[in-house]
Write a protein that holds these residues in place. Structure first.
Motif, PDB file in Angstrom:
ATOM      1  N   SER A  44       0.816  -1.205   0.000  1.00  0.00           N
ATOM      2  CA  SER A  44       0.000   0.000   0.000  1.00  0.00           C
ATOM      3  C   SER A  44       0.855   1.263   0.000  1.00  0.00           C
ATOM      4  O   SER A  44       0.473   2.263  -0.575  1.00  0.00           O
ATOM      5  CB  SER A  44      -0.945  -0.001   1.199  1.00  0.00           C
ATOM      6  OG  SER A  44      -0.220  -0.004   2.401  1.00  0.00           O
ATOM      7  N   GLU A  45       2.014   1.227   0.628  1.00  0.00           N
ATOM      8  CA  GLU A  45       2.879   2.411   0.648  1.00  0.00           C
ATOM      9  C   GLU A  45       3.331   2.755  -0.760  1.00  0.00           C
ATOM     10  O   GLU A  45       3.400   3.918  -1.138  1.00  0.00           O
ATOM     11  CB  GLU A  45       4.088   2.179   1.541  1.00  0.00           C
ATOM     12  CG  GLU A  45       3.756   2.092   3.010  1.00  0.00           C
ATOM     13  CD  GLU A  45       4.981   1.790   3.847  1.00  0.00           C
ATOM     14  OE1 GLU A  45       6.103   1.893   3.348  1.00  0.00           O
ATOM     15  OE2 GLU A  45       4.793   1.443   5.018  1.00  0.00           O
ATOM     16  N   GLY A  49       2.541   6.153  -2.872  1.00  0.00           N
ATOM     17  CA  GLY A  49       3.619   6.928  -3.495  1.00  0.00           C
ATOM     18  C   GLY A  49       3.346   7.184  -4.960  1.00  0.00           C
ATOM     19  O   GLY A  49       3.608   8.269  -5.480  1.00  0.00           O
ATOM     20  N   MET A  50       2.795   6.165  -5.639  1.00  0.00           N
ATOM     21  CA  MET A  50       2.469   6.320  -7.058  1.00  0.00           C
ATOM     22  C   MET A  50       1.377   7.368  -7.228  1.00  0.00           C
ATOM     23  O   MET A  50       1.437   8.191  -8.132  1.00  0.00           O
ATOM     24  CB  MET A  50       2.006   4.993  -7.648  1.00  0.00           C
ATOM     25  CG  MET A  50       1.707   5.086  -9.130  1.00  0.00           C
ATOM     26  SD  MET A  50       0.923   3.633  -9.837  1.00  0.00           S
ATOM     27  CE  MET A  50       2.100   2.379  -9.490  1.00  0.00           C
ATOM     28  N   LEU A  51       0.395   7.353  -6.340  1.00  0.00           N
ATOM     29  CA  LEU A  51      -0.692   8.323  -6.405  1.00  0.00           C
ATOM     30  C   LEU A  51      -0.163   9.736  -6.190  1.00  0.00           C
ATOM     31  O   LEU A  51      -0.483  10.654  -6.943  1.00  0.00           O
ATOM     32  CB  LEU A  51      -1.770   7.994  -5.367  1.00  0.00           C
ATOM     33  CG  LEU A  51      -2.932   8.967  -5.268  1.00  0.00           C
ATOM     34  CD1 LEU A  51      -3.682   9.028  -6.590  1.00  0.00           C
ATOM     35  CD2 LEU A  51      -3.858   8.575  -4.140  1.00  0.00           C
ATOM     36  N   LYS A  52       0.680   9.927  -5.181  1.00  0.00           N
ATOM     37  CA  LYS A  52       1.247  11.253  -4.907  1.00  0.00           C
ATOM     38  C   LYS A  52       2.059  11.754  -6.090  1.00  0.00           C
ATOM     39  O   LYS A  52       1.974  12.921  -6.473  1.00  0.00           O
ATOM     40  CB  LYS A  52       2.126  11.202  -3.659  1.00  0.00           C
ATOM     41  CG  LYS A  52       1.357  11.059  -2.382  1.00  0.00           C
ATOM     42  CD  LYS A  52       2.306  10.965  -1.195  1.00  0.00           C
ATOM     43  CE  LYS A  52       1.554  10.712   0.092  1.00  0.00           C
ATOM     44  NZ  LYS A  52       2.469  10.552   1.236  1.00  0.00           N
ATOM     45  N   CYS A  53       2.838  10.857  -6.681  1.00  0.00           N
ATOM     46  CA  CYS A  53       3.667  11.236  -7.826  1.00  0.00           C
ATOM     47  C   CYS A  53       2.796  11.648  -9.010  1.00  0.00           C
ATOM     48  O   CYS A  53       3.072  12.643  -9.674  1.00  0.00           O
ATOM     49  CB  CYS A  53       4.566  10.066  -8.211  1.00  0.00           C
ATOM     50  SG  CYS A  53       5.662  10.411  -9.584  1.00  0.00           S
ATOM     51  N   LEU A  70      -4.433   6.229 -13.662  1.00  0.00           N
ATOM     52  CA  LEU A  70      -4.054   5.268 -12.624  1.00  0.00           C
ATOM     53  C   LEU A  70      -4.558   3.865 -12.957  1.00  0.00           C
ATOM     54  O   LEU A  70      -3.867   2.878 -12.698  1.00  0.00           O
ATOM     55  CB  LEU A  70      -4.590   5.719 -11.266  1.00  0.00           C
ATOM     56  CG  LEU A  70      -3.886   6.928 -10.666  1.00  0.00           C
ATOM     57  CD1 LEU A  70      -4.632   7.406  -9.425  1.00  0.00           C
ATOM     58  CD2 LEU A  70      -2.444   6.607 -10.335  1.00  0.00           C
ATOM     59  N   GLN A  71      -5.737   3.773 -13.535  1.00  0.00           N
ATOM     60  CA  GLN A  71      -6.283   2.450 -13.881  1.00  0.00           C
ATOM     61  C   GLN A  71      -5.480   1.815 -15.017  1.00  0.00           C
ATOM     62  O   GLN A  71      -5.272   0.602 -15.019  1.00  0.00           O
ATOM     63  CB  GLN A  71      -7.740   2.562 -14.289  1.00  0.00           C
ATOM     64  CG  GLN A  71      -8.651   2.834 -13.113  1.00  0.00           C
ATOM     65  CD  GLN A  71     -10.082   3.093 -13.551  1.00  0.00           C
ATOM     66  OE1 GLN A  71     -10.374   3.208 -14.732  1.00  0.00           O
ATOM     67  NE2 GLN A  71     -10.976   3.181 -12.569  1.00  0.00           N
ATOM     68  N   THR A  72      -5.006   2.606 -15.943  1.00  0.00           N
ATOM     69  CA  THR A  72      -4.236   2.057 -17.074  1.00  0.00           C
ATOM     70  C   THR A  72      -2.797   1.736 -16.654  1.00  0.00           C
ATOM     71  O   THR A  72      -2.157   0.937 -17.305  1.00  0.00           O
ATOM     72  CB  THR A  72      -4.218   3.012 -18.276  1.00  0.00           C
ATOM     73  OG1 THR A  72      -3.672   4.263 -17.861  1.00  0.00           O
ATOM     74  CG2 THR A  72      -5.614   3.180 -18.829  1.00  0.00           C
ATOM     75  N   SER A  73      -2.303   2.329 -15.575  1.00  0.00           N
ATOM     76  CA  SER A  73      -0.916   2.066 -15.151  1.00  0.00           C
ATOM     77  C   SER A  73      -0.767   0.732 -14.447  1.00  0.00           C
ATOM     78  O   SER A  73       0.319   0.244 -14.274  1.00  0.00           O
ATOM     79  CB  SER A  73      -0.410   3.185 -14.232  1.00  0.00           C
ATOM     80  OG  SER A  73      -1.081   3.150 -13.008  1.00  0.00           O
ATOM     81  N   ASP A  74      -1.867   0.086 -14.002  1.00  0.00           N
ATOM     82  CA  ASP A  74      -1.807  -1.222 -13.335  1.00  0.00           C
ATOM     83  C   ASP A  74      -1.496  -2.274 -14.299  1.00  0.00           C
ATOM     84  O   ASP A  74      -0.844  -2.771 -14.865  1.00  0.00           O
ATOM     85  CB  ASP A  74      -3.128  -1.569 -12.655  1.00  0.00           C
ATOM     86  CG  ASP A  74      -3.426  -0.649 -11.490  1.00  0.00           C
ATOM     87  OD1 ASP A  74      -2.493  -0.022 -10.977  1.00  0.00           O
ATOM     88  OD2 ASP A  74      -4.602  -0.584 -11.116  1.00  0.00           O
TER      89      ASP A  74
END
Length: 74
Positions: A44-45, A49-53, A70-74
């Motif tokens: 989760s950390e 971090g990915m979200l903040k970036c 974000l959905q396409t980056s998974d």
């Protein structure tokens, strides 16, 4: 390893038998008991971090387009 544990072998015995550190054996057995699996869970950390970036990088984007990114980056 789990099979040895189910046959009532101690963590130390399993460690010596398989030539694996006892801490590794203990961690895997604990994870098996708690989660029912040996697979790793998402960190989760790292996700936070990915979200903040992503937010810092693209402050002008709408919430919908950020969610799409974000959905396409998974």
């Amino acid at each position: 390893m789990i099979g040895c544990h189910l046959c009532n072998k101690s963590i130390r015995e399993i460690s010596l038998l398989l030539n694996i550190p006892w801490s590794t054996v203990s961690g895997i057995i604990t994870k098996q008991k708690q989660l029912g699996t040996r697979a790793t869970q998402p960190q989760s950390e790292r996700d936070q971090g990915m979200l903040k970036c992503t937010v810092r990088r693209s402050r002008q984007l709408s919430a919908e387009s950020m969610a799409k990114d974000l959905q396409t980056s998974d």
